[in-house]
Design an enzyme around this catalytic site. Structure first.
Site, PDB file in Angstrom:
ATOM      1  N   LYS A  22       0.721  -1.177  -0.036  1.00 27.88           N
ATOM      2  CA  LYS A  22      -0.027   0.120  -0.052  1.00 27.88           C
ATOM      3  C   LYS A  22       0.799   1.244   0.064  1.00 27.88           C
ATOM      4  CE  LYS A  22      -3.543   0.204  -0.210  1.00 27.88           C
ATOM      5  NZ  LYS A  22      -4.544   0.218  -1.440  1.00 27.88           N
TER       6      LYS A  22
ATOM      7  N   HIS B 177      -1.658   5.365  -5.940  1.00 33.30           N
ATOM      8  CA  HIS B 177      -3.017   5.987  -6.248  1.00 33.30           C
ATOM      9  C   HIS B 177      -2.952   7.527  -5.937  1.00 33.30           C
ATOM     10  CE1 HIS B 177      -4.929   2.044  -6.494  1.00 33.30           C
ATOM     11  NE2 HIS B 177      -4.338   1.790  -5.269  1.00 33.30           N
TER      12      HIS B 177
HETATM   13  N1  NAI Z   1     -10.862  -0.717  -3.269  1.00 33.01           N
HETATM   14  C1  NAI Z   1      -9.958  -1.651  -3.563  1.00 33.01           C
HETATM   15  O1  NAI Z   1      -9.506  -2.341  -2.587  1.00 33.01           O
HETATM   16  C2  NAI Z   1      -9.422  -1.905  -5.001  1.00 33.01           C
HETATM   17  C3  NAI Z   1      -9.670  -0.928  -6.023  1.00 33.01           C
HETATM   18  N2  NAI Z   1      -9.513  -1.124  -7.299  1.00 33.01           N
HETATM   19  C4  NAI Z   1      -9.904  -0.050  -8.073  1.00 33.01           C
HETATM   20  O2  NAI Z   1     -10.966  -0.423  -8.727  1.00 33.01           O
HETATM   21  C5  NAI Z   1     -11.113   0.270 -10.051  1.00 33.01           C
HETATM   22  C6  NAI Z   1     -11.221  -0.514 -11.156  1.00 33.01           C
HETATM   23  O3  NAI Z   1     -10.166  -1.123 -11.612  1.00 33.01           O
HETATM   24  P1  NAI Z   1      -9.954  -2.248 -12.588  1.00 33.01           P
HETATM   25  O4  NAI Z   1     -11.540  -2.929 -12.948  1.00 33.01           O
HETATM   26  O5  NAI Z   1      -8.957  -2.883 -12.644  1.00 33.01           O
HETATM   27  O6  NAI Z   1      -9.979  -1.099 -13.931  1.00 33.01           O
HETATM   28  P2  NAI Z   1     -10.351  -1.619 -15.586  1.00 33.01           P
HETATM   29  O7  NAI Z   1      -9.429  -0.577 -16.468  1.00 33.01           O
HETATM   30  O8  NAI Z   1      -9.998  -2.898 -15.676  1.00 33.01           O
HETATM   31  O9  NAI Z   1     -11.793  -1.184 -15.799  1.00 33.01           O
HETATM   32  C7  NAI Z   1     -12.387   0.050 -15.693  1.00 33.01           C
HETATM   33  C8  NAI Z   1     -13.432  -0.031 -16.486  1.00 33.01           C
HETATM   34  O10 NAI Z   1     -14.133   1.402 -16.398  1.00 33.01           O
HETATM   35  C9  NAI Z   1     -14.650   1.921 -17.600  1.00 33.01           C
HETATM   36  N3  NAI Z   1     -15.262   3.063 -17.544  1.00 33.01           N
HETATM   37  C10 NAI Z   1     -14.190   4.325 -17.545  1.00 33.01           C
HETATM   38  N4  NAI Z   1     -14.904   5.450 -17.637  1.00 33.01           N
HETATM   39  C11 NAI Z   1     -16.362   5.035 -17.315  1.00 33.01           C
HETATM   40  C12 NAI Z   1     -17.657   5.819 -17.427  1.00 33.01           C
HETATM   41  N5  NAI Z   1     -18.012   6.956 -17.244  1.00 33.01           N
HETATM   42  N6  NAI Z   1     -18.906   4.776 -17.195  1.00 33.01           N
HETATM   43  C13 NAI Z   1     -18.568   3.417 -17.347  1.00 33.01           C
HETATM   44  N7  NAI Z   1     -17.440   2.686 -17.326  1.00 33.01           N
HETATM   45  C14 NAI Z   1     -16.564   3.679 -17.388  1.00 33.01           C
HETATM   46  C15 NAI Z   1     -13.544   1.657 -18.655  1.00 33.01           C
HETATM   47  O11 NAI Z   1     -14.212   1.514 -19.946  1.00 33.01           O
HETATM   48  C16 NAI Z   1     -13.062   0.166 -18.080  1.00 33.01           C
HETATM   49  O12 NAI Z   1     -13.882  -0.936 -18.500  1.00 33.01           O
HETATM   50  C17 NAI Z   1      -9.686   0.958  -9.917  1.00 33.01           C
HETATM   51  O13 NAI Z   1     -10.020   2.347  -9.598  1.00 33.01           O
HETATM   52  C18 NAI Z   1      -8.848   0.193  -8.989  1.00 33.01           C
HETATM   53  O14 NAI Z   1      -7.754   0.844  -8.654  1.00 33.01           O
HETATM   54  C19 NAI Z   1      -8.888  -2.270  -7.638  1.00 33.01           C
HETATM   55  C20 NAI Z   1      -8.538  -3.536  -6.508  1.00 33.01           C
HETATM   56  C21 NAI Z   1      -8.779  -3.091  -5.349  1.00 33.01           C
HETATM   57  C1  PYR Z   2      -5.237  -2.008  -5.863  1.00 33.15           C
HETATM   58  C2  PYR Z   2      -5.356  -1.626  -4.317  1.00 33.15           C
HETATM   59  O1  PYR Z   2      -5.320  -0.506  -4.190  1.00 33.15           O
HETATM   60  C3  PYR Z   2      -5.217  -2.721  -3.394  1.00 33.15           C
HETATM   61  O2  PYR Z   2      -5.191  -3.832  -3.827  1.00 33.15           O
HETATM   62  O3  PYR Z   2      -5.318  -2.351  -2.343  1.00 33.15           O
HETATM   63 MG    MG Z   3      -6.665   0.468  -2.966  1.00 31.61          MG
END
Ligand code: NAI
Ligand code: PYR
Ligand code: MG
Length: 370
Positions: A75, A96
């Protein structure tokens, strides 16, 4: 190179950035590896596992930072770590930055080289070091959503899959990338009625082809979002614009249109969140209520399942750690396009456009690589 692995100190962060198997690969190549005592405990690795693989154990976090040229973490550094980071360090971890001016400013001030896992990007635009954790978080989003839909957790009191004679729950997933796809598979497997929205039609075509019949696709725009949120039970935020702050797709005024007890899981919270009323929470206290709507916004979801997440993450990061250690960061970044995309801050200069845009900071396309 001397590589150091501090113990994670973010709330309930049980992952560790290197496994004993990773240590063995690095030591075999002539590198020195320091691991902070108990750093691996949360993931099932004891100090003796690391020493048997060739690592040296440091007693505390200060020593871990002091010993390392490259610091490998999971992290982003928390406040207590800021002053342990120096201009002599290469930091390789999730940052991030676009979601935190405080962290960005602190790392600019410390003048470290910051290579962010989440913006390492292949030519085909895939994000090899984000994918494994997005796979975990996407699957967890449904598990957590199902839990918080229970009445004692302040949810609507609806079972995702329903039962014979009773309709299943409705799940809306905004963003059909890795998180969205994994969430859809889990929700569909439990029998829910699922809609995935994305702004990328090509992606929706692909998803429509591979998903089961209880998953429908829909273009993402304000009109469709306003229309669909009225009768959903679980809404999962899963959008990403790499490196940048997430766009706010659900605004505060939309909450009044939702049914009380609806659960929002904003996985995109680590990039600032795509729901206006979401702010980062922790595994200790993961939810809060606004206008009767349950908000779940944990920024390190995979930290709760470290036995799975540490292995999934380190499977992906190790080849890059080996490259950075073997060639040195300057050569590795110059020779590998994916790593150059990962370089966010370099000796006080911002080299990632998403981060520069988020805070109106000067963007250095070619940062000083000395
Ligand atoms: N909270 C947590 O623990 C974690 C958070 N994440 C976060 O989850 C989020 C998504 O990650 P991924 O799925 O890997 O990204 P990704 O890049 O695979 O998918 C993102 C999708 O969002 C779409 N998109 C962009 N703007 C949009 C809009 N206005 N309306 C609808 N769709 C839209 C894109 O076309 C894409 O298909 C990221 O911010 C990532 O950092 C990932 C892992 C852990
Ligand atoms: C992607 C991310 O922020 C996590 O795995 O915590
Ligand atoms: Mg995170």
């Amino acid at each position: 190179m001397i590589i150091s692995v501090p113990k994670e100190i973010k709330n309930n962060e049980n992952r560790v950035a290197i496994t004993p198997a990773g240590v063995k690969e690095l030591v075999k190549r002539g590198h020195e590896v320091y691991v902070q005592s108990t750093a691996g405990h949360g993931s099932g690795f004891i100090d003796d596992d690391y020493t048997a693989a060739g690592a040296k154990i440091t007693p505390d976090i200060e020593a871990a930072y002091k010993m390392g040229e490259m610091i490998v973490k999971v992290k982003e550094p928390v406040f207590r770590e800021y002053n342990l980071i120096t201009s002599g360090h290469v930091m390789f971890t999730y940052f991030h930055f676009a979601s935190s001016l405080e962290l960005t400013q602190a790392m600019i001030n410390q003048k470290a080289v910051c290579i962010a896992y989440e913006t390492v990007e292949h030519e085909d635009r895939s994000l090899p070091l984000l994918v494994p954790m997005s796979e975990v978080a996407g699957r967890m989003a449904v598990q957590e959503g199902a839990k918080y839909l229970e009445k004692p957790m302040m949810g609507k009191g609806i079972l995702l899959g329903g039962v014979p004679g009773v309709l299943p729950a409705k799940v809306l997933i905004i963003g059909g990338g890795v998180v969205g796809t994994e969430a859809a598979k889990m929700a569909a497997g439990l029998g829910a009625d699922v809609i995935i929205m994305d702004s990328n039609l090509k992606r929706l075509r692909y998803l429509a082809d591979i998903m089961p019949a209880n998953v429908k696709t829909m273009a993402s725009n304000e009109y469709n979002i306003r229309k669909m949120i009225r009768d959903q039970d679980l809404i999962i935020g899963a959008v990403l614009i790499p490196g940048a702050k997430a766009p706010k797709l659900i605004t505060k005024d939309m909450l009044k249109d939702m049914q009380r007890g609806t659960v929002l899981v904003d996985v995109a919270i680590d990039q600032g969140g795509c729901i206006e009323t979401c702010r980062p929470t922790t595994h200790e206290d993961p939810t809060y209520i606004v206008d009767g709507i349950v908000h779940y916004c944990v920024a390190n979801m995979p930290g709760a399942v470290p036995y799975t997440s540490t292995l999934a993450l380190t499977n992906a990061t190790l080849p890059y750690i080996i490259e950075l250690a073997g060639s040195g960061w300057k050569t590795a970044v110059a020779q590998h396009m994916e790593l150059s995309k990962g370089l966010n801050l370099c000796k006080g200069q911002v080299s990632c456009s998403g981060v520069a845009d988020a805070f109106n900071l000067p963007h250095h396309v070619k940062p000083q690589l000395q």
